[in-house]
Scaffold this motif. Structure first.
Motif, PDB file in Angstrom:
ATOM      1  N   PHE A 228       0.841  -1.206   0.000  1.00  0.00           N
ATOM      2  CA  PHE A 228       0.000   0.000   0.000  1.00  0.00           C
ATOM      3  C   PHE A 228       0.876   1.255   0.000  1.00  0.00           C
ATOM      4  CE2 PHE A 228      -3.751  -2.358   2.077  1.00  0.00           C
ATOM      5  CZ  PHE A 228      -4.441  -2.421   0.880  1.00  0.00           C
ATOM      6  N   GLY A 229       1.920   1.246   0.818  1.00  0.00           N
ATOM      7  CA  GLY A 229       2.797   2.407   0.888  1.00  0.00           C
ATOM      8  C   GLY A 229       3.541   2.659  -0.406  1.00  0.00           C
ATOM      9  N   VAL A 230       4.014   1.587  -1.034  1.00  0.00           N
ATOM     10  CA  VAL A 230       4.746   1.732  -2.299  1.00  0.00           C
ATOM     11  C   VAL A 230       3.817   2.268  -3.387  1.00  0.00           C
ATOM     12  CG1 VAL A 230       5.956   0.474  -4.125  1.00  0.00           C
ATOM     13  CG2 VAL A 230       6.447  -0.036  -1.731  1.00  0.00           C
ATOM     14  N   LEU A 231       2.603   1.729  -3.472  1.00  0.00           N
ATOM     15  CA  LEU A 231       1.654   2.204  -4.474  1.00  0.00           C
ATOM     16  C   LEU A 231       1.326   3.678  -4.264  1.00  0.00           C
ATOM     17  CD1 LEU A 231      -0.814  -0.824  -4.633  1.00  0.00           C
ATOM     18  CD2 LEU A 231       0.662  -0.022  -6.473  1.00  0.00           C
ATOM     19  N   TYR A 232       1.237   4.102  -3.012  1.00  0.00           N
ATOM     20  CA  TYR A 232       0.930   5.498  -2.691  1.00  0.00           C
ATOM     21  C   TYR A 232       1.927   6.447  -3.358  1.00  0.00           C
ATOM     22  CZ  TYR A 232      -0.075   9.606   0.221  1.00  0.00           C
ATOM     23  OH  TYR A 232      -0.408  10.867   0.655  1.00  0.00           O
ATOM     24  N   GLN A 233       3.186   6.039  -3.402  1.00  0.00           N
ATOM     25  CA  GLN A 233       4.218   6.918  -3.937  1.00  0.00           C
ATOM     26  C   GLN A 233       4.526   6.644  -5.404  1.00  0.00           C
ATOM     27  OE1 GLN A 233       5.541   9.316  -1.972  1.00  0.00           O
ATOM     28  NE2 GLN A 233       6.616  10.192  -3.719  1.00  0.00           N
TER      29      GLN A 233
ATOM     30  N   SER B  17      -6.093   8.677  -9.168  1.00  0.00           N
ATOM     31  CA  SER B  17      -4.774   9.098  -9.628  1.00  0.00           C
ATOM     32  C   SER B  17      -4.303   8.222 -10.790  1.00  0.00           C
ATOM     33  CB  SER B  17      -3.774   9.020  -8.468  1.00  0.00           C
ATOM     34  OG  SER B  17      -2.466   9.282  -8.897  1.00  0.00           O
ATOM     35  N   TYR B  18      -4.535   6.914 -10.673  1.00  0.00           N
ATOM     36  CA  TYR B  18      -4.074   5.932 -11.666  1.00  0.00           C
ATOM     37  C   TYR B  18      -4.699   6.187 -13.040  1.00  0.00           C
ATOM     38  CZ  TYR B  18      -3.515   1.266 -13.772  1.00  0.00           C
ATOM     39  OH  TYR B  18      -3.226   0.212 -14.614  1.00  0.00           O
ATOM     40  N   PHE B  19      -6.000   6.450 -13.094  1.00  0.00           N
ATOM     41  CA  PHE B  19      -6.685   6.613 -14.376  1.00  0.00           C
ATOM     42  C   PHE B  19      -6.441   7.978 -15.010  1.00  0.00           C
ATOM     43  CE2 PHE B  19      -9.463   3.183 -12.615  1.00  0.00           C
ATOM     44  CZ  PHE B  19      -9.144   2.227 -13.571  1.00  0.00           C
ATOM     45  N   HIS B  20      -5.956   8.941 -14.214  1.00  0.00           N
ATOM     46  CA  HIS B  20      -5.644  10.258 -14.763  1.00  0.00           C
ATOM     47  C   HIS B  20      -4.151  10.414 -15.055  1.00  0.00           C
ATOM     48  CE1 HIS B  20      -9.672  11.164 -13.149  1.00  0.00           C
ATOM     49  NE2 HIS B  20      -9.699  12.131 -14.039  1.00  0.00           N
ATOM     50  N   ALA B  21      -3.437   9.302 -15.099  1.00  0.00           N
ATOM     51  CA  ALA B  21      -2.008   9.345 -15.379  1.00  0.00           C
ATOM     52  C   ALA B  21      -1.746   9.824 -16.806  1.00  0.00           C
ATOM     53  CB  ALA B  21      -1.394   7.962 -15.171  1.00  0.00           C
ATOM     54  N   ARG B  22      -0.669  10.558 -16.974  1.00  0.00           N
ATOM     55  CA  ARG B  22      -0.290  11.034 -18.313  1.00  0.00           C
ATOM     56  C   ARG B  22       0.631  10.041 -19.011  1.00  0.00           C
ATOM     57  NH1 ARG B  22       0.421  15.508 -15.090  1.00  0.00           N
ATOM     58  NH2 ARG B  22       2.701  15.335 -15.203  1.00  0.00           N
ATOM     59  N   ASN B  23       1.327   9.214 -18.231  1.00  0.00           N
ATOM     60  CA  ASN B  23       2.298   8.271 -18.788  1.00  0.00           C
ATOM     61  C   ASN B  23       1.724   6.852 -18.700  1.00  0.00           C
ATOM     62  OD1 ASN B  23       4.699   7.249 -19.810  1.00  0.00           O
ATOM     63  ND2 ASN B  23       5.667   7.116 -17.795  1.00  0.00           N
ATOM     64  N   LYS B  24       0.784   6.523 -19.583  1.00  0.00           N
ATOM     65  CA  LYS B  24       0.103   5.230 -19.535  1.00  0.00           C
ATOM     66  C   LYS B  24       0.879   4.191 -20.341  1.00  0.00           C
ATOM     67  CE  LYS B  24      -4.478   7.135 -18.635  1.00  0.00           C
ATOM     68  NZ  LYS B  24      -5.906   7.179 -19.021  1.00  0.00           N
ATOM     69  N   THR B  25       1.931   3.698 -19.706  1.00  0.00           N
ATOM     70  CA  THR B  25       2.813   2.724 -20.328  1.00  0.00           C
ATOM     71  C   THR B  25       2.218   1.322 -20.227  1.00  0.00           C
ATOM     72  OG1 THR B  25       3.982   2.394 -18.248  1.00  0.00           O
ATOM     73  CG2 THR B  25       4.811   4.121 -19.706  1.00  0.00           C
ATOM     74  N   THR B  26       2.965   0.348 -20.757  1.00  0.00           N
ATOM     75  CA  THR B  26       2.542  -1.050 -20.652  1.00  0.00           C
ATOM     76  C   THR B  26       2.503  -1.490 -19.195  1.00  0.00           C
ATOM     77  OG1 THR B  26       3.620  -1.455 -22.782  1.00  0.00           O
ATOM     78  CG2 THR B  26       2.956  -3.383 -21.523  1.00  0.00           C
ATOM     79  N   VAL B  27       3.432  -0.973 -18.389  1.00  0.00           N
ATOM     80  CA  VAL B  27       3.429  -1.288 -16.958  1.00  0.00           C
ATOM     81  C   VAL B  27       2.146  -0.769 -16.321  1.00  0.00           C
ATOM     82  CG1 VAL B  27       4.565  -0.854 -14.751  1.00  0.00           C
ATOM     83  CG2 VAL B  27       5.939  -1.325 -16.772  1.00  0.00           C
ATOM     84  N   HIS B  28       1.762   0.438 -16.695  1.00  0.00           N
ATOM     85  CA  HIS B  28       0.527   1.037 -16.173  1.00  0.00           C
ATOM     86  C   HIS B  28      -0.682   0.160 -16.478  1.00  0.00           C
ATOM     87  CE1 HIS B  28      -3.046   3.664 -16.483  1.00  0.00           C
ATOM     88  NE2 HIS B  28      -2.509   4.336 -15.481  1.00  0.00           N
ATOM     89  N   LYS B  29      -0.749  -0.340 -17.702  1.00  0.00           N
ATOM     90  CA  LYS B  29      -1.879  -1.186 -18.095  1.00  0.00           C
ATOM     91  C   LYS B  29      -1.806  -2.558 -17.427  1.00  0.00           C
ATOM     92  CE  LYS B  29      -2.050   1.156 -22.572  1.00  0.00           C
ATOM     93  NZ  LYS B  29      -1.806   1.036 -24.029  1.00  0.00           N
ATOM     94  N   GLY B  30      -0.588  -3.107 -17.356  1.00  0.00           N
ATOM     95  CA  GLY B  30      -0.430  -4.447 -16.786  1.00  0.00           C
ATOM     96  C   GLY B  30      -0.689  -4.500 -15.299  1.00  0.00           C
ATOM     97  N   LEU B  31      -0.527  -3.369 -14.626  1.00  0.00           N
ATOM     98  CA  LEU B  31      -0.696  -3.334 -13.178  1.00  0.00           C
ATOM     99  C   LEU B  31      -2.137  -3.623 -12.767  1.00  0.00           C
ATOM    100  CD1 LEU B  31       0.879  -2.746 -10.574  1.00  0.00           C
ATOM    101  CD2 LEU B  31       0.227  -0.344 -10.812  1.00  0.00           C
ATOM    102  N   SER B  32      -3.080  -3.360 -13.642  1.00  0.00           N
ATOM    103  CA  SER B  32      -4.490  -3.563 -13.304  1.00  0.00           C
ATOM    104  C   SER B  32      -4.825  -5.036 -13.068  1.00  0.00           C
ATOM    105  CB  SER B  32      -5.384  -3.008 -14.414  1.00  0.00           C
ATOM    106  OG  SER B  32      -5.133  -3.681 -15.640  1.00  0.00           O
TER     107      SER B  32
ATOM    108  N   ILE C 241       4.496   8.995  -9.217  1.00  0.00           N
ATOM    109  CA  ILE C 241       5.827   9.256  -9.777  1.00  0.00           C
ATOM    110  C   ILE C 241       6.033   8.513 -11.092  1.00  0.00           C
ATOM    111  CG2 ILE C 241       8.290   8.835  -9.434  1.00  0.00           C
ATOM    112  CD1 ILE C 241       7.966   9.491  -6.538  1.00  0.00           C
ATOM    113  N   ALA C 242       5.752   7.208 -11.102  1.00  0.00           N
ATOM    114  CA  ALA C 242       6.063   6.386 -12.265  1.00  0.00           C
ATOM    115  C   ALA C 242       5.171   6.693 -13.462  1.00  0.00           C
ATOM    116  CB  ALA C 242       5.938   4.903 -11.894  1.00  0.00           C
ATOM    117  N   PHE C 243       3.924   7.092 -13.182  1.00  0.00           N
ATOM    118  CA  PHE C 243       2.971   7.278 -14.282  1.00  0.00           C
ATOM    119  C   PHE C 243       2.560   8.729 -14.479  1.00  0.00           C
ATOM    120  CE2 PHE C 243       1.835   2.997 -12.396  1.00  0.00           C
ATOM    121  CZ  PHE C 243       2.656   2.289 -13.261  1.00  0.00           C
ATOM    122  N   GLN C 244       3.279   9.655 -13.818  1.00  0.00           N
ATOM    123  CA  GLN C 244       2.985  11.083 -13.935  1.00  0.00           C
ATOM    124  C   GLN C 244       1.498  11.341 -13.678  1.00  0.00           C
ATOM    125  OE1 GLN C 244       4.515  12.691 -17.618  1.00  0.00           O
ATOM    126  NE2 GLN C 244       6.369  11.452 -17.522  1.00  0.00           N
TER     127      GLN C 244
END
Length: 427
Positions: free
Chosen positions: A66-71, A134-149, A75-78
């Motif tokens: 939970f703490g790691v996801l919070y930060q 925050s996740y769905f409003h990310a500007r950097n929607k990389t493959t990692v961003h999609k795969g995390l779901s 950062i990772a997905f802008q």
């Protein structure tokens, strides 16, 4: 106040989640010294065993996650930052729900376990509603961003299956228990590490220009896990064996490709020097892959003597150790951001990689890994004197707990570097 001295006014909530998660893991690590001989035989249903496992998984590991996801999500997905108030209500409720569950397990009152699990589910839903914004409003929607779901979706299934077991214990079958374990171990935790590695490893080793096939590998991995889940519910026979075989082979292939990609990322790094916490992380990743591979091979070729040590290595040597390794990078970064970033005194601040006391932290990590290896050996060796086995198990638990405690105080020391943060109007 000028922009030159402006910085974050409060320390990131992630730090509190990480340190609380470390502390919550200590009773579970100590309990493993008593439970190892039982785990060797596949016995994990005793009150103490269920309490220790859930304290480690939900109290320690999930709190850290939970703490790691919070930060990491912002950062990772802008993405927009996650509100600060999450820390004030979610962390206490989450810890309280885990405590209720542990009490329920220790007293064999599964209704109490269900109440604690329901509270955990509600707090997690509220947490992820804010994170998802925050996740769905990310500007950097990389493959990692999609795969995390995918692994995050698996978390809800894990909790729901767990609640079913708590509220309807008479209807729990072996298939239900294995589904809970597969969803939690492979779909959520294994999948989370699998996907996040493609973001964290390049970030920490400062790597660019590498070629990997994340989308293909992630798809292969989760299809394999899905097939393993299906085989668990298939009637015993040729069809079940075929589905299990295909799922196992696909999972092994995905792990090989994962290792290949991680090597490619590391080889493409910009700096030749790799700091010690990353060596710790690479060793943990090796144990994680070895444990997952061992669990699959033992199931595929019916080698029960290998299954439980492999699961132990996957969880303790892989997942928990990987979290411990990454903490040594995350906490100093967050303290530097809070205490020194954009402030005049940053010129005299130590480097981020030098903030964690190397000797104390590495002794702690060595202690932890030695404890894990002793635990694996204890579970692998059969036929020896029971007294010797129990002694090795106790030493293993002591080493892991001592290592975690040393790491905690190393990270706590980081939060004293530079002293209290001066008021902006005093600069």
């Amino acid at each position: 106040m000028s922009n030159e001295t402006s910085t974050k006014k409060r320390l990131s909530a992630t730090v509190y989640y990480l340190l609380v998660g470390l502390v919550l893991g200590w009773p579970g690590l100590l309990a493993s010294g008593v439970l190892l001989p039982t785990w060797q035989l596949g016995g994990a249903s005793s009150p103490l065993s269920l309490a220790a496992i859930h304290l480690l998984v939900l109290g320690s590991m999930l709190t850290i996650a939970f703490g790691v996801l919070y930060q990491i999500v912002p950062i990772a997905f802008q993405a927009p930052p996650i509100p600060r108030h999450v820390l004030y209500w979610h962390l206490p409720i989450h810890v309280g729900s885990v405590v209720i569950m542990v009490v329920g397990f220790m007293t064999s009152q599964f209704t109490v376990v269900g109440i604690g699990g329901s509270l955990l589910l509600c707090s997690a839903v509220a947490y992820f509603l804010l994170v998802s914004r925050s996740y769905f409003h990310a500007r950097n929607k990389t493959t990692v961003h999609k795969g995390l779901s995918v692994p995050l979706s698996a978390l809800w299934l894990v909790i729901l299956v767990g609640l079913f077991q708590a509220f309807f214990p008479a209807r729990v079958s072996q298939s239900v228990i294995l589904t809970h374990m597969l969803l939690g171990g492979f779909a959520f935790w294994g999948g989370l590490v699998f996907v996040f590695s493609y973001k964290l490893v390049p970030m920490f080793v400062i790597s660019h220009g590498y070629k990997v096939a994340l989308a293909r590998n992630v798809t292969l991995y989760f299809v394999a896990v899905a097939l393993l889940l299906i085989s668990n519910w298939c009637p015993t026979g040729a069809v079940q064996r075929l589905v299990l075989f295909i799922g196992s082979i696909l999972l092994l292939i995905s792990l090989v490709l994962y290792v290949w990609d991680m090597i490619a990322i590391i080889r493409a790094r910009k700096k030749k020097r790799i700091v010690l916490p990353l060596y710790d992380a690479f060793l943990a990743m090796t144990f994680l892959v070895a444990g997952e591979t061992g669990a699959i091979l033992s199931t595929l070729f019916r080698m029960p003597f290998l299954l439980y040590p492999a699961i132990y290595l996957f969880a303790f040597g892989g997942l928990i150790a990987l979290m411990f390794s990454y903490m040594q990078k995350i906490v100093p970064f967050l303290w530097f951001e809070y205490r020194f970033s954009k402030r005049p005194e940053r010129k005299t601040a130590p480097l981020i990689d030098d903030m964690v006391p190397k000797r104390t932290a590495q002794i702690g990590i060595i202690f932890y890994f030695v404890g894990v290896l002793m635990g694996v050996v204890t579970m692998m060796v059969t036929g020896g004197p029971a007294t010797t086995q129990h002694l090795l198990a106790l030493i293993s638990a002591f080493c892991m707990t001592a290592g975690s405690i040393l790491l905690f105080f190393s990270l706590r020391y980081v939060l004293t570097i530079g002293g209290p943060r001066p008021a902006d109007d005093a600069v």
